[in-house]
Scaffold this motif. Structure first.
Motif, mmCIF file in Angstrom:
data_model
loop_
_atom_site.group_PDB
_atom_site.id
_atom_site.type_symbol
_atom_site.label_atom_id
_atom_site.label_comp_id
_atom_site.label_asym_id
_atom_site.label_seq_id
_atom_site.Cartn_x
_atom_site.Cartn_y
_atom_site.Cartn_z
ATOM 1 N N TYR A 93 0.821 -1.209 0.000
ATOM 2 C CA TYR A 93 0.000 0.000 0.000
ATOM 3 C C TYR A 93 0.861 1.267 0.000
ATOM 4 O O TYR A 93 0.395 2.321 -0.450
ATOM 5 C CB TYR A 93 -0.961 -0.022 1.181
ATOM 6 N N TRP A 94 2.062 1.188 0.487
ATOM 7 C CA TRP A 94 2.990 2.305 0.314
ATOM 8 C C TRP A 94 3.317 2.474 -1.169
ATOM 9 O O TRP A 94 3.360 3.597 -1.695
ATOM 10 C CB TRP A 94 4.247 2.073 1.146
ATOM 11 N N PHE A 95 3.559 1.365 -1.839
ATOM 12 C CA PHE A 95 3.819 1.419 -3.276
ATOM 13 C C PHE A 95 2.611 1.977 -4.028
ATOM 14 O O PHE A 95 2.760 2.789 -4.952
ATOM 15 C CB PHE A 95 4.163 0.015 -3.780
ATOM 16 N N LEU A 96 1.398 1.563 -3.651
ATOM 17 C CA LEU A 96 0.194 2.078 -4.304
ATOM 18 C C LEU A 96 0.063 3.588 -4.104
ATOM 19 O O LEU A 96 -0.295 4.320 -5.037
ATOM 20 C CB LEU A 96 -1.031 1.359 -3.750
ATOM 21 N N ALA A 97 0.367 4.059 -2.894
ATOM 22 C CA ALA A 97 0.311 5.503 -2.642
ATOM 23 C C ALA A 97 1.336 6.249 -3.488
ATOM 24 O O ALA A 97 1.057 7.362 -3.986
ATOM 25 C CB ALA A 97 0.539 5.776 -1.159
ATOM 26 N N CYS A 98 2.521 5.657 -3.695
ATOM 27 C CA CYS A 98 3.539 6.291 -4.541
ATOM 28 C C CYS A 98 3.067 6.390 -5.987
ATOM 29 O O CYS A 98 3.267 7.415 -6.658
ATOM 30 C CB CYS A 98 4.845 5.500 -4.459
ATOM 31 N N SER A 136 4.705 13.949 0.912
ATOM 32 C CA SER A 136 6.159 14.139 0.935
ATOM 33 C C SER A 136 6.903 12.813 1.083
ATOM 34 O O SER A 136 8.102 12.735 0.780
ATOM 35 C CB SER A 136 6.550 15.085 2.077
ATOM 36 N N PHE A 137 6.207 11.759 1.528
ATOM 37 C CA PHE A 137 6.816 10.427 1.657
ATOM 38 C C PHE A 137 6.348 9.460 0.575
ATOM 39 O O PHE A 137 6.720 8.282 0.621
ATOM 40 C CB PHE A 137 6.488 9.831 3.035
ATOM 41 N N THR A 138 5.549 9.914 -0.373
ATOM 42 C CA THR A 138 5.053 9.028 -1.431
ATOM 43 C C THR A 138 5.383 9.542 -2.827
ATOM 44 O O THR A 138 4.828 9.035 -3.804
ATOM 45 C CB THR A 138 3.523 8.864 -1.304
ATOM 46 N N TYR A 139 6.270 10.498 -2.938
ATOM 47 C CA TYR A 139 6.629 11.047 -4.246
ATOM 48 C C TYR A 139 8.121 10.833 -4.474
ATOM 49 O O TYR A 139 8.960 11.381 -3.759
ATOM 50 C CB TYR A 139 6.292 12.541 -4.311
ATOM 51 N N PHE A 140 8.433 10.006 -5.496
ATOM 52 C CA PHE A 140 9.821 9.714 -5.854
ATOM 53 C C PHE A 140 10.262 10.456 -7.113
ATOM 54 O O PHE A 140 11.329 10.156 -7.648
ATOM 55 C CB PHE A 140 10.011 8.211 -6.070
ATOM 56 N N GLY A 141 9.468 11.382 -7.565
ATOM 57 C CA GLY A 141 9.816 12.127 -8.768
ATOM 58 C C GLY A 141 8.762 11.936 -9.840
ATOM 59 O O GLY A 141 7.809 11.161 -9.697
ATOM 60 N N LEU A 155 10.187 -1.440 -3.048
ATOM 61 C CA LEU A 155 9.470 -2.698 -2.899
ATOM 62 C C LEU A 155 10.370 -3.794 -2.349
ATOM 63 O O LEU A 155 9.979 -4.545 -1.443
ATOM 64 C CB LEU A 155 8.888 -3.127 -4.252
ATOM 65 N N ASN A 156 11.572 -3.904 -2.872
ATOM 66 C CA ASN A 156 12.471 -4.976 -2.453
ATOM 67 C C ASN A 156 12.907 -4.810 -1.003
ATOM 68 O O ASN A 156 12.812 -5.754 -0.202
ATOM 69 C CB ASN A 156 13.695 -5.027 -3.372
ATOM 70 N N GLY A 167 4.457 -10.528 10.357
ATOM 71 C CA GLY A 167 3.036 -10.238 10.303
ATOM 72 C C GLY A 167 2.563 -9.137 11.229
ATOM 73 O O GLY A 167 1.364 -8.811 11.217
ATOM 74 N N ARG A 168 3.441 -8.540 12.013
ATOM 75 C CA ARG A 168 3.033 -7.457 12.912
ATOM 76 C C ARG A 168 3.005 -6.150 12.113
ATOM 77 O O ARG A 168 3.921 -5.329 12.157
ATOM 78 C CB ARG A 168 3.981 -7.368 14.107
ATOM 79 N N ARG A 169 1.930 -5.977 11.391
ATOM 80 C CA ARG A 169 1.815 -4.847 10.456
ATOM 81 C C ARG A 169 1.779 -3.513 11.179
ATOM 82 O O ARG A 169 2.369 -2.535 10.726
ATOM 83 C CB ARG A 169 0.550 -5.023 9.604
ATOM 84 N N ALA A 170 1.056 -3.470 12.308
ATOM 85 C CA ALA A 170 0.949 -2.215 13.055
ATOM 86 C C ALA A 170 2.311 -1.776 13.582
ATOM 87 O O ALA A 170 2.641 -0.583 13.561
ATOM 88 C CB ALA A 170 -0.045 -2.386 14.205
ATOM 89 N N GLU A 171 3.122 -2.732 14.022
ATOM 90 C CA GLU A 171 4.442 -2.375 14.555
ATOM 91 C C GLU A 171 5.357 -1.842 13.457
ATOM 92 O O GLU A 171 6.102 -0.873 13.676
ATOM 93 C CB GLU A 171 5.064 -3.592 15.229
ATOM 94 N N TYR A 172 5.316 -2.462 12.290
ATOM 95 C CA TYR A 172 6.152 -1.972 11.190
ATOM 96 C C TYR A 172 5.718 -0.573 10.760
ATOM 97 O O TYR A 172 6.556 0.310 10.532
ATOM 98 C CB TYR A 172 6.081 -2.939 10.015
ATOM 99 N N LEU A 173 4.407 -0.352 10.653
ATOM 100 C CA LEU A 173 3.925 0.978 10.288
ATOM 101 C C LEU A 173 4.279 2.000 11.364
ATOM 102 O O LEU A 173 4.629 3.150 11.045
ATOM 103 C CB LEU A 173 2.409 0.938 10.082
ATOM 104 N N TRP A 174 4.215 1.589 12.630
ATOM 105 C CA TRP A 174 4.585 2.491 13.717
ATOM 106 C C TRP A 174 6.055 2.884 13.635
ATOM 107 O O TRP A 174 6.423 4.043 13.842
ATOM 108 C CB TRP A 174 4.270 1.838 15.047
ATOM 109 N N HIS A 175 6.921 1.941 13.299
ATOM 110 C CA HIS A 175 8.346 2.247 13.166
ATOM 111 C C HIS A 175 8.603 3.142 11.954
ATOM 112 O O HIS A 175 9.511 3.989 11.989
ATOM 113 C CB HIS A 175 9.139 0.950 13.068
ATOM 114 N N LEU A 176 7.826 2.964 10.897
ATOM 115 C CA LEU A 176 7.947 3.887 9.770
ATOM 116 C C LEU A 176 7.538 5.298 10.181
ATOM 117 O O LEU A 176 8.166 6.286 9.760
ATOM 118 C CB LEU A 176 7.086 3.412 8.599
#
Length: 353
Positions: A93-98, A136-141, A155-156, A167-176
């Motif tokens: 979903y980060w990729f989709l937002a980009c 500002s975090f979803t635009y790569f040019g 992606l990689n 599988g701890r999606r909330a924790e990864y998003l929180w760290h981002l």
């Protein structure tokens, strides 16, 4: 007696062959499941059941058994669906937002949003443009080769980083989010130091306008520190240890004429601070601050089966340091070859006199 037994066996075999021949002529004129068993004339109900069981035993199909079972097949996913769900939740979903941010700002479309409405500009944010904190975090040019390469790179590495969370999606998003807030602070410091973007009217916007690349290289730095001995292939010619891979990217960018890229340096600084406080410093690595808040856990519950790393993935081997030790303690001790003499004295059990 043997002669009589042979005669009995021959009689039984002849009777079975006659019955089988008669049933075969009846079956040829009937379709399966079209008529009841009573349509076979000349046989009683018990004989009908015996004939039907005899046909089953001989490898034939039942005449009038139960209705055929309908097996519902599993719908095969398309190649796009398999590729999409092959990436963890936050990464895809980060990729989709980009992709969406890039398309809405593409000047080739009849309706587009100017890039100046997407970058980070704090006076505009305070006037109500809170979407700038996300874009500002979803635009790569702009749409092109460089943007596509950055998205593939994201992606990689984001996938490799997210699978370590099992599988701890909330924790990864929180760290981002923590890394994003840190980038806001570092970007403000860089703006006060004179770094900024020149405008057409000669004014300068302090700091970097977009922080997607610094966030990406912060992830690269953290992943490289967590997997220092992993060999990274460079264009298929040689390999570099993961712990040196961020510096190789910076050196490669300099050699290609890009100079000392501040995106790399800012991401490395934020990634190193995060890794030090989260994994190395004994006073902060176990703090409750690193756990995702309850509202985010309810919004993104763990998906243990979907985003867990494969068994041979090195990224997930050390996720639980005490698991291996506990497993070794639960194992039954090996036989040592020693025994006890029958009737001999044995030590008293613990706790008894």
């Amino acid at each position: 007696l043997s002669f009589v037994a042979r005669l009995v066996c021959l009689a039984i075999a002849a009777q079975e062959s006659n019955v089988h021949a008669l049933v075969s002529t009846q079956v040829d004129s009937l379709s399966i499941n079209s008529k009841p068993i009573s349509s076979l004339k000349g046989f009683s109900n018990s004989q009908h059941l015996g004939i039907q069981s005899n046909i089953r035993l001989r490898g034939g199909s039942p005449l009038f058994g139960s209705k055929p079972k309908i097996v519902k097949g599993i719908k095969k996913k398309s190649a796009i669906e398999e590729w999409w769900f092959n990436h963890p939740f936050v990464t895809r979903y980060w990729f989709l937002a980009c992709v969406i941010t890039t398309l809405i700002s593409w000047d080739k479309l009849p309706i587009n949003v100017p890039v100046s409405a997407l970058f980070l500009y704090w006076p505009a944010v305070l006037r109500g443009g809170i979407w700038r904190l996300l874009t500002s975090f979803t635009y790569f040019g702009s749409l092109g080769h460089n943007m596509l390469m950055e998205c593939v790179f994201m992606l990689n590495f984001s996938k490799s980083m997210e699978v370590t969370y099992q599988g701890r999606r909330a924790e990864y998003l929180w760290h981002l989010l923590i890394n994003s807030l840190s980038l806001f602070v570092v970007n403000a410091i860089a703006g006060m130091a004179g770094l900024g973007m020149e405008q057409e009217d000669g004014s300068k916007i302090p700091g970097l306008p977009f922080l997607a690349q610094p966030l990406l290289y912060a992830i690269v730095w953290i992943w490289a520190r967590q997997n220092p001995n992993t060999q990274m292939s460079v264009f298929g010619f040689f390999s570099v240890k993961a712990v040196y891979y961020p510096w190789f990217l910076l050196a490669y960018h300099c050699c290609m004429g890009g100079g000392l890229n501040v995106f790399y340096l800012m991401g490395f600084v934020v990634g190193h601070i995060f890794h030090f406080l989260h994994a190395l410093n004994p006073q902060t690595k176990g703090a409750a601050f690193w756990n995702a808040p309850a509202w985010l856990e309810r919004l993104l519950p763990p998906d243990v089966g979907g985003d867990a790393p494969p068994p041979d993935d090195k990224a997930g081997k050390d996720a639980k340091p005490g698991a291996k030790k506990a497993e070794e303690e639960d194992q039954t001790p090996a036989f040592t070859g020693k025994g006890a003499r029958l009737g001999g004295s044995a030590p008293a059990p613990t706790g008894r006199k």
